[in-house]
Enzyme design. Sequence first.
Site, PDB file in Angstrom:
ATOM      1  N   GLU A 192      -8.955 -11.050  -7.842  1.00 44.44           N
ATOM      2  CA  GLU A 192      -8.011  -9.942  -7.640  1.00 44.44           C
ATOM      3  C   GLU A 192      -6.797 -10.039  -8.570  1.00 44.44           C
ATOM      4  OE1 GLU A 192      -9.273  -8.945  -3.022  1.00 44.44           O
ATOM      5  OE2 GLU A 192      -7.331  -9.889  -3.379  1.00 44.44           O
TER       6      GLU A 192
ATOM      7  N   HIS B 248      -2.054  -5.420   1.476  1.00 45.67           N
ATOM      8  CA  HIS B 248      -3.315  -6.142   1.237  1.00 45.67           C
ATOM      9  C   HIS B 248      -2.962  -7.530   0.749  1.00 45.67           C
ATOM     10  CE1 HIS B 248      -7.022  -7.588  -0.467  1.00 45.67           C
ATOM     11  NE2 HIS B 248      -6.335  -7.897  -1.553  1.00 45.67           N
TER      12      HIS B 248
ATOM     13  N   ARG C  21      -1.617 -14.474   4.440  1.00 40.19           N
ATOM     14  CA  ARG C  21      -2.480 -13.832   5.449  1.00 40.19           C
ATOM     15  C   ARG C  21      -1.855 -13.962   6.845  1.00 40.19           C
ATOM     16  NH1 ARG C  21      -6.843 -10.463   4.182  1.00 40.19           N
ATOM     17  NH2 ARG C  21      -7.960 -11.268   5.985  1.00 40.19           N
TER      18      ARG C  21
ATOM     19  N   THR D 146      -5.907  -7.072  10.640  1.00 46.87           N
ATOM     20  CA  THR D 146      -6.156  -5.819   9.902  1.00 46.87           C
ATOM     21  C   THR D 146      -5.592  -4.600  10.634  1.00 46.87           C
ATOM     22  OG1 THR D 146      -8.203  -6.829   9.098  1.00 46.87           O
ATOM     23  CG2 THR D 146      -7.996  -4.443   8.828  1.00 46.87           C
TER      24      THR D 146
ATOM     25  N   ASN E 264      -1.939   0.240   7.042  1.00 45.68           N
ATOM     26  CA  ASN E 264      -1.621  -1.139   7.454  1.00 45.68           C
ATOM     27  C   ASN E 264      -0.800  -1.914   6.425  1.00 45.68           C
ATOM     28  OD1 ASN E 264      -3.645  -1.732   5.665  1.00 45.68           O
ATOM     29  ND2 ASN E 264      -4.948  -2.837   7.098  1.00 45.68           N
TER      30      ASN E 264
ATOM     31  N   PHE F  58     -15.657   5.016   6.907  1.00 45.36           N
ATOM     32  CA  PHE F  58     -14.241   5.239   6.582  1.00 45.36           C
ATOM     33  C   PHE F  58     -13.912   4.966   5.105  1.00 45.36           C
ATOM     34  CE2 PHE F  58     -14.767   1.067   8.681  1.00 45.36           C
ATOM     35  CZ  PHE F  58     -14.308   0.205   7.694  1.00 45.36           C
TER      36      PHE F  58
ATOM     37  N   ARG G 175       2.251  -6.556   9.581  1.00 44.30           N
ATOM     38  CA  ARG G 175       1.504  -5.382  10.066  1.00 44.30           C
ATOM     39  C   ARG G 175       1.947  -4.948  11.465  1.00 44.30           C
ATOM     40  NH1 ARG G 175      -4.319  -7.090   7.494  1.00 44.30           N
ATOM     41  NH2 ARG G 175      -4.161  -5.861   5.576  1.00 44.30           N
TER      42      ARG G 175
ATOM     43  N   LYS H 235       0.823  -1.209   0.000  1.00 43.74           N
ATOM     44  CA  LYS H 235       0.000   0.000   0.000  1.00 43.74           C
ATOM     45  C   LYS H 235       0.860   1.263   0.000  1.00 43.74           C
ATOM     46  CE  LYS H 235      -3.954  -2.302   2.170  1.00 43.74           C
ATOM     47  NZ  LYS H 235      -4.901  -2.308   3.324  1.00 43.74           N
TER      48      LYS H 235
ATOM     49  N   TYR I 192     -12.609  -2.615  -2.970  1.00 38.37           N
ATOM     50  CA  TYR I 192     -13.153  -2.533  -1.609  1.00 38.37           C
ATOM     51  C   TYR I 192     -14.664  -2.274  -1.628  1.00 38.37           C
ATOM     52  CZ  TYR I 192      -8.442  -2.603   0.495  1.00 38.37           C
ATOM     53  OH  TYR I 192      -7.190  -2.980   0.912  1.00 38.37           O
TER      54      TYR I 192
HETATM   55  P1  ATP Z   1      -6.970  -6.020   3.200  1.00 38.33           P
HETATM   56  O1  ATP Z   1      -8.238  -6.396   2.438  1.00 38.33           O
HETATM   57  O2  ATP Z   1      -6.510  -4.615   2.913  1.00 38.33           O
HETATM   58  O3  ATP Z   1      -5.911  -7.063   3.034  1.00 38.33           O
HETATM   59  P2  ATP Z   1      -8.097  -7.099   5.596  1.00 38.33           P
HETATM   60  O4  ATP Z   1      -8.550  -8.225   4.725  1.00 38.33           O
HETATM   61  O5  ATP Z   1      -7.255  -7.446   6.786  1.00 38.33           O
HETATM   62  O6  ATP Z   1      -7.316  -6.016   4.758  1.00 38.33           O
HETATM   63  P3  ATP Z   1     -10.720  -5.900   5.364  1.00 38.33           P
HETATM   64  O7  ATP Z   1     -11.829  -6.126   6.310  1.00 38.33           O
HETATM   65  O8  ATP Z   1     -10.767  -6.552   4.014  1.00 38.33           O
HETATM   66  O9  ATP Z   1      -9.361  -6.283   6.128  1.00 38.33           O
HETATM   67  O10 ATP Z   1     -10.590  -4.320   5.213  1.00 38.33           O
HETATM   68  C1  ATP Z   1      -9.961  -3.755   4.072  1.00 38.33           C
HETATM   69  C2  ATP Z   1      -9.210  -2.494   4.462  1.00 38.33           C
HETATM   70  O11 ATP Z   1     -10.129  -1.516   4.922  1.00 38.33           O
HETATM   71  C3  ATP Z   1      -8.230  -2.671   5.635  1.00 38.33           C
HETATM   72  O12 ATP Z   1      -6.972  -3.132   5.220  1.00 38.33           O
HETATM   73  C4  ATP Z   1      -8.129  -1.251   6.156  1.00 38.33           C
HETATM   74  O13 ATP Z   1      -7.234  -0.480   5.344  1.00 38.33           O
HETATM   75  C5  ATP Z   1      -9.536  -0.734   5.949  1.00 38.33           C
HETATM   76  N1  ATP Z   1     -10.338  -0.888   7.162  1.00 38.33           N
HETATM   77  C6  ATP Z   1     -10.991  -1.994   7.574  1.00 38.33           C
HETATM   78  N2  ATP Z   1     -11.627  -1.765   8.733  1.00 38.33           N
HETATM   79  C7  ATP Z   1     -11.353  -0.469   9.062  1.00 38.33           C
HETATM   80  C8  ATP Z   1     -11.718   0.382  10.144  1.00 38.33           C
HETATM   81  N3  ATP Z   1     -12.478  -0.040  11.147  1.00 38.33           N
HETATM   82  N4  ATP Z   1     -11.245   1.663  10.137  1.00 38.33           N
HETATM   83  C9  ATP Z   1     -10.476   2.113   9.123  1.00 38.33           C
HETATM   84  N5  ATP Z   1     -10.092   1.363   8.067  1.00 38.33           N
HETATM   85  C10 ATP Z   1     -10.527   0.091   8.036  1.00 38.33           C
HETATM   86 MG    MG Z   2      -9.571  -7.910   2.943  1.00 44.67          MG
END
Ligand code: ATP
Ligand code: MG
Length: 147
Positions: free
Chosen positions: A126, A115, A85, A91, A112, A57, A102, A9, A49
Amino acid sequence: METTLILLKPDTVERGLIGEVISRLEQKGLKINGLKMMQLDDAIVTEHYDFLADKPFFPSIKEYMMRTPVVALAVSGQNAIATVRMLTGATNPQEALPGSIRWDFGLTIDGNIIHASDSAETAQTELKRFFKGENIFDYSRGFDGIL
Ligand code: ATP
Ligand code: MG
């Protein structure tokens, strides 16, 4: 053998951590099959997303993901999706386990670092989204990893 999609990212690129994060993947025996820097636009971030579109957010995620180019990687290995993962961690970097990418490099949930695809189905979608079938290479490293 599985292939997964990773994005380094904007904060990773800005903080000079591209090499550090890629090293974690290589050290675990994962194979880099594709690697490219991309400037994401509104359409691709919204698609990527879309399940978060109704979250408060969401606008800040879009701003974050577009503020600097990202590095997209196609990475393979046995159990590559789950392995990446695990290497990635939770996350929220403050809730990730020590030793995870992370925890070690992330500062906050809106910075974070990485992805990673979360299932075989997501990985397939993806990989098509970010590589469009091009620029993915297969080659031998002399072993298939021990994952
Ligand atoms: P990613 O998809 O980025 O690998 P992830 O699978 O761990 O992350 P997801 O639930 O898919 O988590 O959320 C996607 C992204 O949205 C997170 O990486 C983060 O950048 C953002 N995000 C998720 N939850 C929050 C939150 N509560 N506040 C702010 N940003 C969030
Ligand atoms: Mg995710």
